[in-house]
Scaffold this motif. Structure first.
Motif, mmCIF file in Angstrom:
data_model
loop_
_atom_site.group_PDB
_atom_site.id
_atom_site.type_symbol
_atom_site.label_atom_id
_atom_site.label_comp_id
_atom_site.label_asym_id
_atom_site.label_seq_id
_atom_site.Cartn_x
_atom_site.Cartn_y
_atom_site.Cartn_z
ATOM 1 N N ASN A 230 0.836 -1.199 0.000
ATOM 2 C CA ASN A 230 0.000 0.000 0.000
ATOM 3 C C ASN A 230 0.874 1.254 0.000
ATOM 4 N N THR A 231 0.681 2.096 -0.972
ATOM 5 C CA THR A 231 1.409 3.374 -1.034
ATOM 6 C C THR A 231 0.453 4.562 -0.979
ATOM 7 N N VAL A 232 -0.839 4.272 -0.873
ATOM 8 C CA VAL A 232 -1.861 5.328 -0.908
ATOM 9 C C VAL A 232 -2.263 5.775 0.495
ATOM 10 N N ASN A 233 -2.453 4.784 1.389
ATOM 11 C CA ASN A 233 -2.889 5.083 2.752
ATOM 12 C C ASN A 233 -1.673 5.446 3.599
ATOM 13 N N ASP A 234 -1.538 6.731 3.906
ATOM 14 C CA ASP A 234 -0.368 7.214 4.650
ATOM 15 C C ASP A 234 -0.251 6.561 6.024
ATOM 16 N N ARG A 235 -1.395 6.276 6.658
ATOM 17 C CA ARG A 235 -1.355 5.693 8.003
ATOM 18 C C ARG A 235 -0.776 4.284 7.963
ATOM 19 N N ILE A 236 -1.163 3.497 6.966
ATOM 20 C CA ILE A 236 -0.626 2.143 6.837
ATOM 21 C C ILE A 236 0.860 2.188 6.500
ATOM 22 N N VAL A 237 1.249 3.086 5.615
ATOM 23 C CA VAL A 237 2.660 3.231 5.239
ATOM 24 C C VAL A 237 3.501 3.572 6.465
#
Length: 246
Positions: A230-237
């Motif tokens: 995942n590169t879209v969800n900043d929180r997951i990154v």
């Protein structure tokens, strides 16, 4: 299948789980990730009714409990006979041998035949690499060995779902590896498992699915590869990056 609908759980004024809606499929390994205090362990414990939500419903196949009403002991036992929990602490009976620990539940709770269970217990100990320790006592085992006995004990109950609450967090890395190998083998056998863990490497190689919780809500529910790429969800990154340094 395990189905949770509109689950809410609070401790005093702290709303730990907020309208959780999720399903867990048979034959699938789901890893629950998230920061400390996100509600991971509470969610897992609700499935086994070690925590009772204030509202919502829980279904395991044809069984259903509604938390808006009063749960009977019969309700709790019916749900728990479909699940088995493995904790951080091993909770083995210190006065029983390894084999006795494994077979005690099926004999006492499920009324299984002892001689048959001895044979099954030995097979399960062999599966977790500890048949040679069957006459030992928990105090004579390492932490990793005790946790593998706890896994064999859970398997002996023949649950529909195996639940693991940070099963390796109390172990040093070498002993953790012993336990994770067993869990990965169970995942490859398509055992139905739901695990709370901080070990991202294990989640990456063993999980079919990732559930990411934050502030008591499901922030991600999907494929393992999708989560880690995942590169879209900043929180997951940021979560993945922070955990890689632990």
């Amino acid at each position: 299948m395990v189905t949770l609908k509109e689950i809410n759980k609070s401790f005093n004024n702290h709303h730990v789980l907020k309208n959780i809606n999720v399903q867990f499929k048979k034959g699938e390994t789901t890893v629950i990730l998230g920061p400390s205090g996100s509600g991971k362990s509470t969610l897992l414990r609700c499935i086994n009714l070690l925590e009772i939500p204030q509202s919502g419903t829980l279904e395991i196949d044809s069984l259903k409990v509604d938390f808006s009403g009063k749960l009977t002991q019969k309700d709790k036992l019916a749900i728990r006979q479909n699940t088995a929990m493995v904790f951080q602490s091993f909770n083995l009976f210190p006065h029983m041998t390894v084999l006795e620990n494994v077979i005690e539940g099926p004999i006492t709770v499920l009324k299984k035949d002892k001689s048959n269970m001895v044979q099954i217990g030995e097979q399960l100990l062999d599966k977790v690499g500890l048949l040679h320790k069957k006459e030992s006592y928990p105090s004579q085992l390492s932490g990793g060995q005790q946790q593998r006995v706890a896994i064999a004990r859970a398997l002996a109950m023949e649950p529909k779902f195996l639940l693991f609450d940070e099963p390796t967090s109390a172990l040093d890395p070498e002993l953790e590896g012993e336990v994770l190998k067993v869990l990965k083998a169970l995942a490859e056998e398509q055992k139905s498992m739901i695990l709370v863990t901080h070990n991202l490497n294990f989640a990456r190689v063993a999980a079919d699915r990732i559930l990411f919780l934050e502030n008591g809500e499901i922030a991600f529910d999907g494929d393992t590869e999708e989560f880690f790429n995942n590169t879209v969800n900043d929180r997951i990154v940021s979560f993945i990056q922070s955990m890689q340094f632990i």
